[in-house]
Design an enzyme around this catalytic site. Structure first.
Site, PDB file in Angstrom:
ATOM      1  N   ASP A   1      43.923  49.556  47.457  1.00  0.00           N
ATOM      2  CA  ASP A   1      44.808  48.453  47.835  1.00  0.00           C
ATOM      3  C   ASP A   1      46.258  48.940  47.786  1.00  0.00           C
ATOM      4  O   ASP A   1      46.997  48.635  46.847  1.00  0.00           O
ATOM      5  CB  ASP A   1      44.591  47.254  46.901  1.00  0.00           C
ATOM      6  CG  ASP A   1      43.193  46.671  47.040  1.00  0.00           C
ATOM      7  OD1 ASP A   1      42.639  46.723  48.157  1.00  0.00           O
ATOM      8  OD2 ASP A   1      42.654  46.169  46.041  1.00  0.00           O
TER       9      ASP A   1
ATOM     10  N   PRO B   1      27.466  33.994  64.028  1.00  0.00           N
ATOM     11  CA  PRO B   1      26.539  35.131  63.905  1.00  0.00           C
ATOM     12  C   PRO B   1      26.812  36.259  64.897  1.00  0.00           C
ATOM     13  O   PRO B   1      26.814  37.442  64.510  1.00  0.00           O
ATOM     14  CB  PRO B   1      25.166  34.493  64.148  1.00  0.00           C
ATOM     15  CG  PRO B   1      25.334  33.077  63.688  1.00  0.00           C
ATOM     16  CD  PRO B   1      26.752  32.699  64.034  1.00  0.00           C
TER      17      PRO B   1
ATOM     18  N   THR C   1      35.997  36.884  42.599  1.00  0.00           N
ATOM     19  CA  THR C   1      36.207  36.928  41.146  1.00  0.00           C
ATOM     20  C   THR C   1      37.564  36.354  40.737  1.00  0.00           C
ATOM     21  O   THR C   1      37.842  36.209  39.565  1.00  0.00           O
ATOM     22  CB  THR C   1      36.047  38.358  40.605  1.00  0.00           C
ATOM     23  OG1 THR C   1      36.601  39.252  41.561  1.00  0.00           O
ATOM     24  CG2 THR C   1      34.610  38.704  40.365  1.00  0.00           C
TER      25      THR C   1
ATOM     26  N   GLY D   1      40.641  48.675  41.018  1.00  0.00           N
ATOM     27  CA  GLY D   1      41.878  48.840  41.788  1.00  0.00           C
ATOM     28  C   GLY D   1      43.056  49.072  40.872  1.00  0.00           C
ATOM     29  O   GLY D   1      43.318  50.194  40.426  1.00  0.00           O
ATOM     30  N   ARG D   2      43.753  47.960  40.563  1.00  0.00           N
ATOM     31  CA  ARG D   2      45.017  48.079  39.831  1.00  0.00           C
ATOM     32  C   ARG D   2      44.981  48.867  38.531  1.00  0.00           C
ATOM     33  O   ARG D   2      45.938  49.600  38.245  1.00  0.00           O
ATOM     34  CB  ARG D   2      45.615  46.675  39.636  1.00  0.00           C
ATOM     35  CG  ARG D   2      46.170  46.126  40.931  1.00  0.00           C
ATOM     36  CD  ARG D   2      46.389  44.653  40.881  1.00  0.00           C
ATOM     37  NE  ARG D   2      45.117  43.937  40.856  1.00  0.00           N
ATOM     38  CZ  ARG D   2      45.008  42.613  40.848  1.00  0.00           C
ATOM     39  NH1 ARG D   2      46.101  41.867  40.833  1.00  0.00           N
ATOM     40  NH2 ARG D   2      43.828  42.034  40.853  1.00  0.00           N
TER      41      ARG D   2
ATOM     42  N   GLN E   1      42.662  38.077  38.413  1.00  0.00           N
ATOM     43  CA  GLN E   1      41.206  38.072  38.243  1.00  0.00           C
ATOM     44  C   GLN E   1      40.864  37.123  37.096  1.00  0.00           C
ATOM     45  O   GLN E   1      41.339  37.280  35.986  1.00  0.00           O
ATOM     46  CB  GLN E   1      40.691  39.485  37.915  1.00  0.00           C
ATOM     47  CG  GLN E   1      40.891  40.498  39.023  1.00  0.00           C
ATOM     48  CD  GLN E   1      39.879  40.352  40.160  1.00  0.00           C
ATOM     49  OE1 GLN E   1      39.282  39.287  40.351  1.00  0.00           O
ATOM     50  NE2 GLN E   1      39.713  41.398  40.937  1.00  0.00           N
TER      51      GLN E   1
ATOM     52  N   LYS F   1      34.891  41.545  54.266  1.00  0.00           N
ATOM     53  CA  LYS F   1      34.316  40.214  53.948  1.00  0.00           C
ATOM     54  C   LYS F   1      34.133  39.368  55.196  1.00  0.00           C
ATOM     55  O   LYS F   1      34.717  38.294  55.340  1.00  0.00           O
ATOM     56  CB  LYS F   1      35.192  39.494  52.918  1.00  0.00           C
ATOM     57  CG  LYS F   1      35.363  40.254  51.621  1.00  0.00           C
ATOM     58  CD  LYS F   1      36.076  39.431  50.556  1.00  0.00           C
ATOM     59  CE  LYS F   1      36.203  40.151  49.248  1.00  0.00           C
ATOM     60  NZ  LYS F   1      37.150  41.283  49.250  1.00  0.00           N
TER      61      LYS F   1
ATOM     62  N   ASP G   1      31.988  34.613  60.102  1.00  0.00           N
ATOM     63  CA  ASP G   1      32.282  34.113  61.448  1.00  0.00           C
ATOM     64  C   ASP G   1      30.965  33.662  62.073  1.00  0.00           C
ATOM     65  O   ASP G   1      29.941  33.640  61.385  1.00  0.00           O
ATOM     66  CB  ASP G   1      32.958  35.234  62.271  1.00  0.00           C
ATOM     67  CG  ASP G   1      33.924  34.684  63.320  1.00  0.00           C
ATOM     68  OD1 ASP G   1      33.573  33.685  63.981  1.00  0.00           O
ATOM     69  OD2 ASP G   1      35.016  35.255  63.486  1.00  0.00           O
TER      70      ASP G   1
HETATM   71  O1  C5P Z   1      42.938  45.466  41.386  1.00  0.00           O
HETATM   72  P1  C5P Z   1      41.546  45.012  41.056  1.00  0.00           P
HETATM   73  O2  C5P Z   1      40.801  45.970  40.152  1.00  0.00           O
HETATM   74  O3  C5P Z   1      41.491  43.567  40.603  1.00  0.00           O
HETATM   75  O4  C5P Z   1      40.811  45.084  42.476  1.00  0.00           O
HETATM   76  C1  C5P Z   1      39.596  44.464  42.736  1.00  0.00           C
HETATM   77  C2  C5P Z   1      39.222  44.724  44.159  1.00  0.00           C
HETATM   78  O5  C5P Z   1      37.949  44.126  44.381  1.00  0.00           O
HETATM   79  C3  C5P Z   1      40.165  44.126  45.201  1.00  0.00           C
HETATM   80  O6  C5P Z   1      40.244  45.062  46.275  1.00  0.00           O
HETATM   81  C4  C5P Z   1      39.475  42.855  45.660  1.00  0.00           C
HETATM   82  O7  C5P Z   1      39.705  42.559  47.024  1.00  0.00           O
HETATM   83  C5  C5P Z   1      38.006  43.213  45.460  1.00  0.00           C
HETATM   84  N1  C5P Z   1      37.095  42.098  45.278  1.00  0.00           N
HETATM   85  C6  C5P Z   1      37.218  41.153  44.282  1.00  0.00           C
HETATM   86  N2  C5P Z   1      36.311  40.143  44.172  1.00  0.00           N
HETATM   87  C7  C5P Z   1      35.289  40.063  45.013  1.00  0.00           C
HETATM   88  C8  C5P Z   1      35.143  41.033  46.028  1.00  0.00           C
HETATM   89  C9  C5P Z   1      36.059  42.060  46.122  1.00  0.00           C
HETATM   90  O8  C5P Z   1      38.127  41.222  43.477  1.00  0.00           O
HETATM   91  N3  C5P Z   1      34.379  39.108  44.863  1.00  0.00           N
END
Ligand code: C5P
Length: 233
Positions: free
Chosen positions: A14, A70, A127, A206-207, A186, A65, A68
């Site tokens: 990201d 089918p 999440t 990610g972060r 989150q 994700k 839309d």
């Molecule tokens: O930065 P962080 O660790 O929170 O990143 C989580 C990643 O997982 C993000 O790219 C987010 O779009 C993705 N994600 C999420 N929840 C979901 C599906 C994907 O946080 N249900």
């Protein structure tokens, strides 16, 4: 769907620019082998970012994700198969018809290209959203019944899904934090070891890595947690 022998970490790329993406991949591959490209990076750079990752030897988790009608989702999935991504996401709440069309399309396109089909992973509830576990279970069951390979869920729901769903399925868990304190946006977070205990196959991070002072050290630390937890799992 056969589960993995040991869980893996996926880096959520990201970031804003191709240069930043390249720099993270340069630092972290092959410690991390799968990189998640989401709407942020894909909107800016499209297939270029996927080519870049493949050229480095890495695999791609295309997290757009899809949700839309089918036919549109089926076409998008076929296009993703042509990009040779390892896995992709679609919203289970898009409905059974949409999911089944995606599954058929992935198989047909992969067969036509003589490639392995990507893993189709259904998003239950983001999440960052609060939810109840009944809703997550209902969506997960629906997705798997339609032929998806697995689901995205928080580690907090993972153990319940493993208990209640008898079929083998791939579990992808975002919302991983080095310790369960700093939550940012989150709402349902877990540590590496909690996610592994819950039965996760792929931990999306990610972060905690992207914003770390030393991303490589942080990755090594989290990989250490992963192998320790997987070892005693
Ligand atoms: O930065 P962080 O660790 O929170 O990143 C989580 C990643 O997982 C993000 O790219 C987010 O779009 C993705 N994600 C999420 N929840 C979901 C599906 C994907 O946080 N249900």
């Amino acid at each position: 769907m056969q589960r993995l022998n040991s869980p893996e970490i996926i880096l959520a790329l990201d970031v804003d620019t191709l240069e930043e993406a390249e720099s993270f991949v340069g630092k972290l591959y092959p410690k991390i082998k799968i990189f998640k490209v989401g709407s942020h990076l894909f909107t800016a750079y499209g297939p270029k970012i996927i080519d870049l990752l493949h050229k480095k030897g890495a695999e791609v988790f295309l997290d757009l994700k899809y949700f839309d009608i089918p036919n549109t989702v089926a076409q998008a999935v076929a296009a993703a198969v042509r990009l040779k991504v390892k896995m992709l996401t679609l919203h289970i709440s898009g409905g059974q018809e949409m999911l089944k069309a995606a599954v058929v399309s992935a198989k047909e396109q992969a067969r036509a290209l003589k490639n392995p089909p990507p893993l189709l992973i259904g998003v239950t509830v983001l999440t960052s959203q609060k939810t109840n576990s009944r809703e997550v279970l209902k969506l997960a069951k629906q997705g798997i019944a339609c032929g998806l390979d697995g689901v995205v869920c928080s580690a907090q729901e993972g153990a319940m899904l493993r208990r209640k769903i008898k079929n083998n399925f791939i579990m992808v868990t975002p919302g991983i934090r080095p310790d369960a304190s700093g939550e940012d946006d989150q709402k349902r977070v877990a540590t590496v070891s909690q996610a592994v205990k819950a039965g996760s196959d792929f931990l999306v991070i990610g972060r905690p890595i992207l914003k770390a002072a030393e991303p490589l050290l942080q990755t090594e630390k989290m990989l250490g947690d992963l192998s320790r937890s997987a070892g005693c799992h």
